[in-house]
Design a protein around this motif. Sequence first.
Motif, PDB file in Angstrom:
ATOM      1  N   LYS A   1      94.907  78.214  48.339  1.00 38.95           N
ATOM      2  CA  LYS A   1      94.419  76.866  48.064  1.00 38.95           C
ATOM      3  C   LYS A   1      92.922  77.204  47.475  1.00 38.95           C
ATOM      4  CE  LYS A   1      97.315  73.721  50.731  1.00 38.95           C
ATOM      5  NZ  LYS A   1      97.406  72.789  49.650  1.00 38.95           N
TER       6      LYS A   1
ATOM      7  N   LEU B 217      90.976  70.780  51.333  1.00 37.39           N
ATOM      8  CA  LEU B 217      92.065  71.452  50.896  1.00 37.39           C
ATOM      9  C   LEU B 217      93.405  70.993  51.365  1.00 37.39           C
ATOM     10  CD1 LEU B 217      90.539  75.105  50.531  1.00 37.39           C
ATOM     11  CD2 LEU B 217      90.870  73.370  48.798  1.00 37.39           C
TER      12      LEU B 217
ATOM     13  N   TRP C 145      94.880  71.551  53.961  1.00 34.49           N
ATOM     14  CA  TRP C 145      95.564  72.971  54.438  1.00 34.49           C
ATOM     15  C   TRP C 145      95.455  72.723  55.981  1.00 34.49           C
ATOM     16  CZ3 TRP C 145      93.855  76.041  58.439  1.00 34.49           C
ATOM     17  CH2 TRP C 145      94.590  77.229  58.609  1.00 34.49           C
TER      18      TRP C 145
END
Length: 301
Positions: free
Chosen positions: A213, A278, A280
């Motif tokens: 990412k 991100l 994530w």
Amino acid sequence: MKKNLLIIGGTGFLGYHFAKKLSKNSFNITIVSLTKPKKIRHLKKIKYVQCDVSKKKDVNKKIKKNFKYIFNFSGHVDHKNKKKTMLSHYVGTQNLSNHFKNKKIELFVQIGSGLEYGKNKSPQVEKEKSIPISNYAKSKYFASQHLLIMYKKYDFPVVIVRAYQVYGPQQDNNRLIPFVISKCLEGDIFPCSSGNQYRDFLYVNDFVNFLKKVLQNEKICKGHIFNLGVGKSYKIKKIISFIQKKIGKGNPKFGLIKLREEESQNVFPNIKKAKKILNWEPTTSLEKGLSATIESYRKKF
């Protein structure tokens, strides 16, 4: 055209898994390390270069290709050797960043450590002041500070990833989880600490997915520090007991190893920044990650 990507320390556990994941993508990958890769970590279609990054002349002589992306996993594993630890983690990072300073790279990712925060209260946050204690933690922290100065002075495209305990298949036995798995598979009696401390454990696939990412979102990541872990802690004793029960043998003896002075009772990161910037977050449960890791080690026995 494929872009050139350099992985420093790519023969180690983390670097190997990252290289393996990216080898399926459109990159020309070169791995630089002090030693040749172990047979189980040798990857096809990747160029290997032996180089001591703690020596400036070696870096300038052996790293000549024009790379766009650099991921630095390098560093001496035996942290008891204070000189080699400082040279490889700190001086090596200085040499690498100075080498690439004027080469128009797009990204330099530094793999740091949660230990850089020292005994700061958990959950540890990126913006708080770091007070590293051990020599290893200091070497990582000094490297981070050097790179952040490079970013401010020269717009050096650095991203610092402070990883906590990452585990998974093909990790060396000098880390807790593979050590316990190996001893249990052998049916050995083995010493442990009291096991009453709490730590964050992140499965290696989740770690690698985060780095991907970063690679895909380089512009918004530059200049940032990211904490990387699960975001919560697990009792060491429960992890050891889970492994022992899953394997069905092995005899851990708790309380025979004293904790190091720099160790805190409970350590885990705040990972909100990685989630926010991100999008994530880890997807592998501890039970699933440990089970997959155990199965990968069974093949050796």
